[in-house]
Design an enzyme around this catalytic site. Structure first.
Site, PDB file in Angstrom:
ATOM      1  N   ASP A 251       0.974  -1.283   0.070  1.00 29.78           N
ATOM      2  CA  ASP A 251       0.143   0.023   0.022  1.00 29.78           C
ATOM      3  C   ASP A 251       0.890   1.259   0.091  1.00 29.78           C
ATOM      4  OD1 ASP A 251       1.072  -0.233   2.815  1.00 29.78           O
ATOM      5  OD2 ASP A 251      -1.164  -0.343   3.573  1.00 29.78           O
ATOM      6  N   SER A 252       2.177   1.210   0.166  1.00 30.63           N
ATOM      7  CA  SER A 252       3.253   2.232  -0.171  1.00 30.63           C
ATOM      8  C   SER A 252       2.978   2.652  -1.415  1.00 30.63           C
ATOM      9  CB  SER A 252       4.584   1.852   0.177  1.00 30.63           C
ATOM     10  OG  SER A 252       4.975   0.480  -0.707  1.00 30.63           O
TER      11      SER A 252
ATOM     12  N   ASP B 202      -0.856  -6.396   0.080  1.00 30.91           N
ATOM     13  CA  ASP B 202      -0.967  -5.692   1.222  1.00 30.91           C
ATOM     14  C   ASP B 202      -2.697  -5.530   1.550  1.00 30.91           C
ATOM     15  OD1 ASP B 202       1.033  -5.204   2.964  1.00 30.91           O
ATOM     16  OD2 ASP B 202       1.401  -3.132   2.033  1.00 30.91           O
TER      17      ASP B 202
ATOM     18  N   LYS C  24      -1.063  -9.583   3.234  1.00 29.72           N
ATOM     19  CA  LYS C  24      -0.484  -9.201   4.433  1.00 29.72           C
ATOM     20  C   LYS C  24      -1.225  -8.313   5.255  1.00 29.72           C
ATOM     21  CE  LYS C  24       3.072  -6.083   4.034  1.00 29.72           C
ATOM     22  NZ  LYS C  24       2.852  -4.781   5.096  1.00 29.72           N
TER      23      LYS C  24
ATOM     24  N   GLU D 195      -1.271  -5.909   9.230  1.00 28.31           N
ATOM     25  CA  GLU D 195      -0.192  -5.555  10.135  1.00 28.31           C
ATOM     26  C   GLU D 195      -0.911  -5.619  11.708  1.00 28.31           C
ATOM     27  OE1 GLU D 195       0.402  -1.168   9.446  1.00 28.31           O
ATOM     28  OE2 GLU D 195       1.125  -1.523   7.330  1.00 28.31           O
TER      29      GLU D 195
ATOM     30  N   GLU E 295       9.221  -4.488  10.764  1.00 29.12           N
ATOM     31  CA  GLU E 295       9.923  -3.092  10.415  1.00 29.12           C
ATOM     32  C   GLU E 295      10.099  -2.355  11.537  1.00 29.12           C
ATOM     33  OE1 GLU E 295       8.055   0.394   7.366  1.00 29.12           O
ATOM     34  OE2 GLU E 295       6.855  -1.369   7.519  1.00 29.12           O
TER      35      GLU E 295
END
Length: 262
Positions: A43-44, A82, A111, A113, A180
């Site tokens: 999503d970056s 993501d 993925k 978080e 991270e």
């Protein structure tokens, strides 16, 4: 390079480090596939290419579009997508969105978080046929809640909490984990505490692999360069010079010459 499976990825634990890199389109995915074990559709993309200050604006529709593009460019590479902010707030929502990813793209995994608090969601997804990559430590989707990007693992309490997070995500069924923005020695302890591969980003080299955002490592993104990023080329300057040369040749009519006309 033969495409990885979840089984072959697991076998890399404690062995040859895994190479992961972000990709958002077919063009760059095709370029990366010879070297990357895993491509992450992050999503970056909304920061690097959308010009946004954080990742929170990414949507499921965007992620599905970019995942399909990446999979077309690198059909023989393992692809993780993501799950964007707000798409896994509860089990029902998370499963519905993960099913969308699996139905509408060839992605191999998703993925999400979060640590121990997200373990029930991971279990819910994995028990319903969704392969999950975890993500602990600095959580980009929590940047506003935490008041910025803050390095984790600075105290023994934080270190033990990260180990607990990793073990909870592993127990819930995740096959791999991203860590991270964590102190290197702590990240190494986390990697040793679980049997699944731990991929670092800003977490030292005592883990089972590395991931970087490609526009960072290629020097294409100029506004900010994180401390942990090594730039393997000055991409921005190279592109600027090439475009400037093209512009000059157009203006002085040296392009196109006889070699580039019908």
């Amino acid at each position: 390079m033969k495409k990885h499976t979840i089984g072959s990825i697991r076998k890399r634990k404690g062995a040859q480090p895994l190479v992961m890199i972000t990709a958002y389109d077919a063009l760059f995915a095709r370029l990366f596939q010879e070297s990357a074990d895993i491509l992450l559709v992050g999503d970056s993309l909304n920061m690097s290419f959308g010009g946004n200050p954080d990742t929170l604006s990414a949507t499921m529709d965007q992620m599905i579009y970019h995942t399909n593009a990446v999979c077309k460019g690198a059909s023989d590479t393992f692809v993780i997508t993501d799950m964007p902010f707000g798409t896994y707030t509860d089990g029902v929502t998370a499963l519905a969105n993960a099913i969308r990813v699996f139905r509408e793209t060839p992605a191999d995994a998703v993925k999400i978080e979060g640590g121990s608090d997200k373990a029930p969601l991971v279990r819910h997804l994995t028990s319903n046929g969704i392969a999950v990559c975890g993500h602990i430590g600095l959580l980009p989707q929590a940047v506003r809640a935490e008041g910025g990007y803050k390095v984790k693992g600075k105290s023994e309490e934080e270190a033990l909490s990260l180990i607990e997070d990793a073990q909870a995500i592993e127990k819930a069924g995740a096959f791999i984990l991203v860590i991270e923005g964590v102190k290197a020695d702590v990240a190494t302890r986390v990697a040793k505490s679980v049997a699944i591969p731990v991929i670092g980003i800003g977490a030292g080299n005592g883990v089972d692999g590395q991931v970087l955002v490609f526009s960072d490592m290629l020097g294409l993104y100029e506004p900010f360069v994180p401390k942990f990023v090594k730039q393997y080329m000055n991409g921005a300057q190279t592109v600027k010079e090439a475009v400037a040369e093209y512009a000059q040749e157009v203006q002085n009519r040296s392009f196109p010459d006889e070699n580039y006309v019908y």
